[in-house]
Design a protein around this motif. Structure first.
Motif, mmCIF file in Angstrom:
data_model
loop_
_atom_site.group_PDB
_atom_site.id
_atom_site.type_symbol
_atom_site.label_atom_id
_atom_site.label_comp_id
_atom_site.label_asym_id
_atom_site.label_seq_id
_atom_site.Cartn_x
_atom_site.Cartn_y
_atom_site.Cartn_z
ATOM 1 N N ALA A 54 0.834 -1.203 0.000
ATOM 2 C CA ALA A 54 0.000 0.000 0.000
ATOM 3 C C ALA A 54 0.867 1.251 0.000
ATOM 4 C CB ALA A 54 -0.915 0.006 1.221
ATOM 5 N N LEU A 55 0.260 2.347 -0.438
ATOM 6 C CA LEU A 55 0.892 3.655 -0.357
ATOM 7 C C LEU A 55 0.089 4.542 0.582
ATOM 8 C CD1 LEU A 55 1.889 4.442 -4.058
ATOM 9 C CD2 LEU A 55 3.448 4.245 -2.131
ATOM 10 N N MET A 56 0.764 5.172 1.533
ATOM 11 C CA MET A 56 0.202 6.259 2.316
ATOM 12 C C MET A 56 0.837 7.546 1.793
ATOM 13 S SD MET A 56 0.304 4.619 6.181
ATOM 14 C CE MET A 56 -0.700 5.932 6.892
ATOM 15 N N PHE A 57 0.051 8.631 1.723
ATOM 16 C CA PHE A 57 0.591 9.845 1.123
ATOM 17 C C PHE A 57 -0.140 11.078 1.651
ATOM 18 C CE2 PHE A 57 -2.695 8.054 -1.569
ATOM 19 C CZ PHE A 57 -3.467 9.124 -1.968
ATOM 20 N N ASP A 58 0.535 12.214 1.502
ATOM 21 C CA ASP A 58 -0.022 13.503 1.888
ATOM 22 C C ASP A 58 -0.864 14.021 0.725
ATOM 23 O OD1 ASP A 58 -0.591 16.105 2.533
ATOM 24 O OD2 ASP A 58 1.465 16.673 3.036
ATOM 25 N N PRO A 59 -2.193 14.056 0.851
ATOM 26 C CA PRO A 59 -3.035 14.447 -0.287
ATOM 27 C C PRO A 59 -2.883 15.916 -0.685
ATOM 28 C CG PRO A 59 -4.351 14.217 1.707
ATOM 29 C CD PRO A 59 -2.980 13.699 2.035
ATOM 30 N N ALA A 60 -2.267 16.725 0.181
ATOM 31 C CA ALA A 60 -2.025 18.122 -0.178
ATOM 32 C C ALA A 60 -0.861 18.263 -1.145
ATOM 33 C CB ALA A 60 -1.766 18.952 1.077
ATOM 34 N N LYS A 61 0.001 17.235 -1.208
ATOM 35 C CA LYS A 61 1.188 17.321 -2.061
ATOM 36 C C LYS A 61 1.274 16.207 -3.091
ATOM 37 C CE LYS A 61 5.132 18.414 -0.141
ATOM 38 N NZ LYS A 61 6.320 18.396 0.745
ATOM 39 N N VAL A 62 0.445 15.173 -2.965
ATOM 40 C CA VAL A 62 0.621 13.977 -3.790
ATOM 41 C C VAL A 62 -0.734 13.439 -4.245
ATOM 42 C CG1 VAL A 62 1.546 11.622 -3.843
ATOM 43 C CG2 VAL A 62 2.709 13.376 -2.479
ATOM 44 N N THR A 63 -0.782 12.989 -5.495
ATOM 45 C CA THR A 63 -1.912 12.199 -5.979
ATOM 46 C C THR A 63 -1.395 10.825 -6.367
ATOM 47 O OG1 THR A 63 -1.674 12.916 -8.291
ATOM 48 C CG2 THR A 63 -3.095 14.253 -6.858
ATOM 49 N N VAL A 64 -2.208 9.803 -6.129
ATOM 50 C CA VAL A 64 -1.826 8.424 -6.433
ATOM 51 C C VAL A 64 -2.957 7.746 -7.180
ATOM 52 C CG1 VAL A 64 -1.246 6.162 -5.488
ATOM 53 C CG2 VAL A 64 -0.307 8.230 -4.424
ATOM 54 N N ALA A 65 -2.636 7.107 -8.287
ATOM 55 C CA ALA A 65 -3.632 6.342 -9.042
ATOM 56 C C ALA A 65 -3.043 4.982 -9.403
ATOM 57 C CB ALA A 65 -4.041 7.088 -10.305
ATOM 58 N N HIS A 66 -3.780 3.915 -9.103
ATOM 59 C CA HIS A 66 -3.363 2.585 -9.549
ATOM 60 C C HIS A 66 -3.523 2.541 -11.062
ATOM 61 C CE1 HIS A 66 -4.219 -1.998 -9.786
ATOM 62 N NE2 HIS A 66 -2.931 -1.759 -9.874
ATOM 63 N N ASP A 67 -2.414 2.350 -11.772
ATOM 64 C CA ASP A 67 -2.421 2.461 -13.232
ATOM 65 C C ASP A 67 -1.569 1.349 -13.827
ATOM 66 O OD1 ASP A 67 -2.877 3.430 -15.759
ATOM 67 O OD2 ASP A 67 -1.394 5.040 -15.626
ATOM 68 N N PRO A 68 -2.067 0.111 -13.782
ATOM 69 C CA PRO A 68 -1.258 -1.028 -14.245
ATOM 70 C C PRO A 68 -1.104 -1.067 -15.753
ATOM 71 C CG PRO A 68 -3.471 -1.752 -13.688
ATOM 72 C CD PRO A 68 -3.394 -0.305 -13.291
ATOM 73 N N ALA A 69 0.076 -1.452 -16.202
ATOM 74 C CA ALA A 69 0.338 -1.669 -17.616
ATOM 75 C C ALA A 69 0.289 -3.162 -17.912
ATOM 76 C CB ALA A 69 1.698 -1.092 -17.992
ATOM 77 N N GLY A 70 0.379 -3.526 -19.202
ATOM 78 C CA GLY A 70 0.301 -4.930 -19.588
ATOM 79 C C GLY A 70 -1.126 -5.351 -19.847
ATOM 80 N N LYS A 71 -1.268 -6.586 -20.320
ATOM 81 C CA LYS A 71 -2.580 -7.103 -20.690
ATOM 82 C C LYS A 71 -3.125 -8.036 -19.614
ATOM 83 C CE LYS A 71 -1.769 -6.837 -25.680
ATOM 84 N NZ LYS A 71 -1.732 -7.591 -26.951
ATOM 85 N N PRO A 72 -4.437 -8.008 -19.391
ATOM 86 C CA PRO A 72 -5.038 -8.903 -18.390
ATOM 87 C C PRO A 72 -5.210 -10.312 -18.928
ATOM 88 C CG PRO A 72 -6.739 -7.588 -19.430
ATOM 89 C CD PRO A 72 -5.426 -7.095 -19.991
ATOM 90 N N LEU A 73 -5.450 -11.246 -18.008
ATOM 91 C CA LEU A 73 -5.739 -12.624 -18.400
ATOM 92 C C LEU A 73 -7.151 -12.752 -18.946
ATOM 93 C CD1 LEU A 73 -4.247 -14.663 -15.448
ATOM 94 C CD2 LEU A 73 -3.533 -14.795 -17.816
ATOM 95 N N ALA A 74 -7.328 -13.736 -19.831
ATOM 96 C CA ALA A 74 -8.667 -14.012 -20.330
ATOM 97 C C ALA A 74 -9.475 -14.819 -19.318
ATOM 98 C CB ALA A 74 -8.584 -14.776 -21.653
ATOM 99 N N MET A 75 -8.783 -15.505 -18.384
ATOM 100 C CA MET A 75 -9.464 -16.329 -17.389
ATOM 101 C C MET A 75 -9.158 -15.790 -15.996
ATOM 102 S SD MET A 75 -8.690 -20.195 -18.757
ATOM 103 C CE MET A 75 -9.754 -20.906 -17.499
ATOM 104 N N THR A 76 -9.973 -16.189 -15.032
ATOM 105 C CA THR A 76 -9.728 -15.798 -13.657
ATOM 106 C C THR A 76 -8.555 -16.591 -13.102
ATOM 107 O OG1 THR A 76 -11.189 -17.469 -12.731
ATOM 108 C CG2 THR A 76 -12.182 -15.346 -13.327
ATOM 109 N N GLU A 77 -7.951 -16.074 -12.051
ATOM 110 C CA GLU A 77 -6.809 -16.752 -11.437
ATOM 111 C C GLU A 77 -7.208 -18.127 -10.914
ATOM 112 O OE1 GLU A 77 -3.763 -16.164 -7.663
ATOM 113 O OE2 GLU A 77 -4.957 -14.486 -8.393
ATOM 114 N N ALA A 78 -8.424 -18.228 -10.323
ATOM 115 C CA ALA A 78 -8.869 -19.514 -9.777
ATOM 116 C C ALA A 78 -8.981 -20.568 -10.874
ATOM 117 C CB ALA A 78 -10.205 -19.340 -9.070
#
Length: 387
Positions: free
Chosen positions: A104-128
């Motif tokens: 996880a990331l903890m951050f000061d929202p007055a100075k920082v913005t954080v967005a989960h922004d994954p690259a790459g392609k997803p799987l066609a099937m679920t992990e299970a």
């Protein structure tokens, strides 16, 4: 504008929260660390964060998110920050792990913005569903992996919650690897007066441990050590592939976290030529693409382990503590140039070394010892509107 980036593996942090995300140990008098109660540890963690005062804190082994129930990592960390009046009052995570701990990331929202922004392609099937397939069938569910198995060059590495083909045994056969805790891939924006003045990519990682933890492991420790070493190299190469993609796009990059590995850390590394963190950092033959870090040349002392060290572990077989360099903040050249060249921008907040470092801060020194078997690592740099 000064920015302090930190990474810290907080041991047993998950045990310091209630099921409904309150920063109150369910059993405050129970020892969560040697001669340290849960309440004492929680107090120590809060004091350390207050004292090092980061703008961005990567938390390794953050409290987990449950698929059923009320436990939620972001809510727990925000409650903790509010309860202890921490400047890093907001939090974010990426893909959930399959265990009880998160990145996880903890951050000061007055100075920082954080967005989960994954690259790459997803799987066609679920992990299970994927787990029930053979290696070849699993690879067929991921076009990137299939292209590699057929010997074709791929343009992007797979997404971190999928699978990765890697010849870890040097036998021209590709094994398929998955992260237990997918790295947190974030887009970080830095704010000055509410205006975004600088952005970079950050990958928060908790690479596979190669430790031996029980009697069963000890009976087959060499096999297990080699297997885990191969996994570390595969996971590190996967991360490096993503770093190369960001650098190709001209984006500044930070990779931080617990690599459970370091230069020269054990005998088995010699079989593979270099450590996982060195693999992630890059090669000397391409200096503009190297990720810089606090050091890749620690010194060994037979009595206590490595110097510098970011962690200290009790060894059951010797009855002594072993110091290890396994936590890192690696930065690309563009970010390194924003640091003060006259001083070392990295600091390992190790309460044991050097002894003089905390002469005027005995309370912080005690808290660092009580809070975790890992110590925070920080990196300071400065940005402006022209960065």
């Amino acid at each position: 504008m000064q920015i302090r980036l930190a990474t810290w593996n907080i041991e047993h942090f998950n045990a310091l929260f209630t099921a409904d995300n309150q920063p109150t140990p369910p059993d405050p008098d129970k020892e969560t660390r040697y001669r340290v109660t849960a309440q004492e540890q929680l107090d120590a963690v809060a004091l350390v964060i207050q004292e090092i005062d980061p703008d961005i804190l990567l938390v390794i082994e953050a409290p987990g998110t449950t698929t059923s129930g009320t436990r939620d990592t972001v809510t727990a960390l925000k409650n903790f920050a509010a309860d202890r009046n921490l400047r890093c009052s907001d939090a974010a995570i990426g893909f959930n792990s399959s265990g009880q701990q998160e990145i996880a990331l903890m951050f000061d929202p007055a100075k920082v913005t954080v967005a989960h922004d994954p690259a790459g392609k997803p799987l066609a099937m679920t992990e299970a569903a994927l787990r029930d397939l053979s290696t070849e069938e699993r690879a067929q569910q991921l076009p990137l992996a299939l292209d590699t198995l057929r010997g074709r060059k791929i343009d992007t590495a797979p997404r971190f919650d999928t699978v990765y083909p890697f010849d870890s045994e040097d036998d021209r056969l590709l094994e398929i690897y998955q992260f237990t805790r997918p790295p947190f891939e974030a887009r970080i924006g830095l704010l000055d007066g509410g205006t975004e003045v600088f952005t970079f990519r950050m990958i928060g990682a908790h690479v596979k441990s190669k430790g031996v933890f029980d009697v069963s492991d000890e009976l087959r420790d060499e096999i297990k050590d080699l297997s885990n070493r191969r996994r570390i190299l595969a996971e590190s190469q996967w991360i490096r592939d993503r770093v190369d993609e960001y650098l190709d796009d001209g984006e500044p990059v930070v990779v931080a976290g617990d690599f459970n590995d370091g230069p020269g850390l054990d005998f088995y590394e010699r079989r593979f030529g270099r450590s996982g963190v060195e693999l992630t950092a890059g090669v000397l033959g391409d200096p503009d693409r190297i990720l810089r870090t606090q050091t890749l040349k620690p010194k060994w002392s037979g009595s206590s382990g490595w110097t510098p060290a970011t962690a200290s572990f009790y060894q059951r077989d010797t009855g002594k503590f072993l110091n290890a360099l396994i936590d890192f903040i690696l930065v690309s050249e563009r970010i390194y140039r924003l640091a003060d060249p006259a001083s070392d921008p990295w600091r390992i907040w190790n309460p044991f070394r050097p002894r003089s470092a905390f002469e005027d801060q005995p309370e912080l020194k005690a808290a660092l010892k009580d809070a975790s078997d890992h110590f925070p690592v920080t990196f300071d740099f400065e940005v402006s509107g022209s960065a």
